[in-house]
Write a protein that holds these residues in place. Structure first.
Motif, PDB file in Angstrom:
ATOM      1  N   GLN A  97      93.038  68.991   1.883  1.00  0.00           N
ATOM      2  CA  GLN A  97      94.538  68.922   2.320  1.00  0.00           C
ATOM      3  C   GLN A  97      94.928  69.064   3.817  1.00  0.00           C
ATOM      4  N   THR A  98      93.887  69.982   4.265  1.00  0.00           N
ATOM      5  CA  THR A  98      94.018  70.858   5.894  1.00  0.00           C
ATOM      6  C   THR A  98      94.108  69.232   6.595  1.00  0.00           C
ATOM      7  N   THR A  99      92.543  68.669   5.988  1.00  0.00           N
ATOM      8  CA  THR A  99      92.070  67.666   6.553  1.00  0.00           C
ATOM      9  C   THR A  99      93.379  65.898   6.101  1.00  0.00           C
ATOM     10  N   LEU A 100      94.388  66.079   5.178  1.00  0.00           N
ATOM     11  CA  LEU A 100      94.972  64.909   5.344  1.00  0.00           C
ATOM     12  C   LEU A 100      96.182  65.370   5.946  1.00  0.00           C
ATOM     13  N   LEU A 101      96.514  66.553   6.649  1.00  0.00           N
ATOM     14  CA  LEU A 101      97.561  66.859   7.602  1.00  0.00           C
ATOM     15  C   LEU A 101      96.700  67.243   8.532  1.00  0.00           C
ATOM     16  N   GLY A 102      95.963  66.982   8.987  1.00  0.00           N
ATOM     17  CA  GLY A 102      95.315  66.794  10.508  1.00  0.00           C
ATOM     18  C   GLY A 102      95.736  65.038  10.915  1.00  0.00           C
ATOM     19  N   LEU A 103      95.099  64.853   9.540  1.00  0.00           N
ATOM     20  CA  LEU A 103      95.334  63.499   9.927  1.00  0.00           C
ATOM     21  C   LEU A 103      96.761  62.264  10.373  1.00  0.00           C
ATOM     22  N   VAL A 104      97.627  63.887   9.831  1.00  0.00           N
ATOM     23  CA  VAL A 104      99.507  63.279   9.976  1.00  0.00           C
ATOM     24  C   VAL A 104      99.680  64.149  11.131  1.00  0.00           C
ATOM     25  N   GLU A 105      98.970  64.757  11.841  1.00  0.00           N
ATOM     26  CA  GLU A 105      99.244  65.736  12.926  1.00  0.00           C
ATOM     27  C   GLU A 105      99.037  64.794  14.190  1.00  0.00           C
ATOM     28  N   LEU A 106      97.879  64.180  14.116  1.00  0.00           N
ATOM     29  CA  LEU A 106      97.257  63.406  14.895  1.00  0.00           C
ATOM     30  C   LEU A 106      97.610  61.428  14.617  1.00  0.00           C
ATOM     31  N   VAL A 107      98.357  61.089  13.365  1.00  0.00           N
ATOM     32  CA  VAL A 107      98.864  60.168  13.718  1.00  0.00           C
ATOM     33  C   VAL A 107     100.336  60.104  14.691  1.00  0.00           C
ATOM     34  N   LYS A 108     101.402  61.386  13.892  1.00  0.00           N
ATOM     35  CA  LYS A 108     102.479  61.759  14.859  1.00  0.00           C
ATOM     36  C   LYS A 108     101.645  61.703  16.781  1.00  0.00           C
ATOM     37  N   GLY A 109     100.952  62.192  16.880  1.00  0.00           N
ATOM     38  CA  GLY A 109     101.186  62.329  18.213  1.00  0.00           C
ATOM     39  C   GLY A 109     100.492  60.986  19.038  1.00  0.00           C
ATOM     40  N   GLY A 110     100.382  59.867  17.888  1.00  0.00           N
ATOM     41  CA  GLY A 110      99.443  58.722  18.574  1.00  0.00           C
ATOM     42  C   GLY A 110      98.831  58.262  18.919  1.00  0.00           C
ATOM     43  N   THR A 111      97.409  59.501  18.314  1.00  0.00           N
ATOM     44  CA  THR A 111      95.914  59.379  18.362  1.00  0.00           C
ATOM     45  C   THR A 111      95.310  57.843  17.590  1.00  0.00           C
TER      46      THR A 111
END
Length: 181
Positions: free
Chosen positions: A12-26
């Motif tokens: 779950q934390t990995t998914l959350l981290g991925l969402v944050e990366l995508v939202k930030g344009g990574t």
């Protein structure tokens, strides 16, 4: 903190981290691999659609120390041809760079109950090279599974010969030629 997480919490934390990366344009990231449950992270990457890119990066950057994490992934890839192909490519890349140091990690795959995993093992052993790898592939030429025998002969006939001790590949091929197999 990460080492105290359960497998589900890691996922779950990995998914959350991925969402944050995508939202930030990574557009690219490197996972440092400092996790207690690497399978949970890789499953999150797959579910998010980035597992293939992750495996490509592992293949490019990984060492023989990463093989114990990749070997089980090959066995778990099952019928997913794309996933199995990505894991195989990473195994082959690391094996070819690591040489004989990779062989002990690959040899258990030759004993797998899944014949396609065993075939991948032969190709990865050839990429690693050396006497122990050659012995394992040579032994597969007499395996009860005819498809594995065929793969072993193909593997021997295309042996990369990148290591000085790989000259021994000629002997089993000549033996097979003499015996008419």
């Amino acid at each position: 903190l990460q080492m105290a997480m359960t497998e589900e919490e890691e996922y779950q934390t990995t998914l959350l981290g991925l969402v944050e990366l995508v939202k930030g344009g990574t557009v690219a990231f490197v996972d440092p691999g400092s996790t207690k449950h690497p399978d949970a992270c890789l499953q999150a990457y797959a579910d998010a659609g980035i597992r293939g890119a992750s495996l490509q990066a592992v293949g490019s950057l990984g060492t023989e120390q990463d093989l114990p994490l990749l070997v089980p992934l090959l066995e778990k890839s099952g019928a997913d041809a794309r996933d199995r192909g990505n894991v195989e490519t990473a195994l082959l890349s690391i094996s070819s760079r690591s040489g004989a140091k990779a062989v002990p990690h690959l040899q258990p795959l030759v004993k797998s109950g899944d014949s396609s995993v065993r075939s991948v093992a032969l190709r990865a052993l050839a990429a690693a090279g050396g006497p122990a790898a050659l012995a394992s592939v040579k032994a597969a030429t007499t395996d009860p599974d005819e498809a594995l025998q065929d793969e072993a002969v193909r593997t021997l006939s295309t042996w990369p010969n990148t290591w000085p001790e790989d000259a021994g590949v000629v002997e089993p091929l000549l033996t097979l030629a003499r015996e008419g197999k």
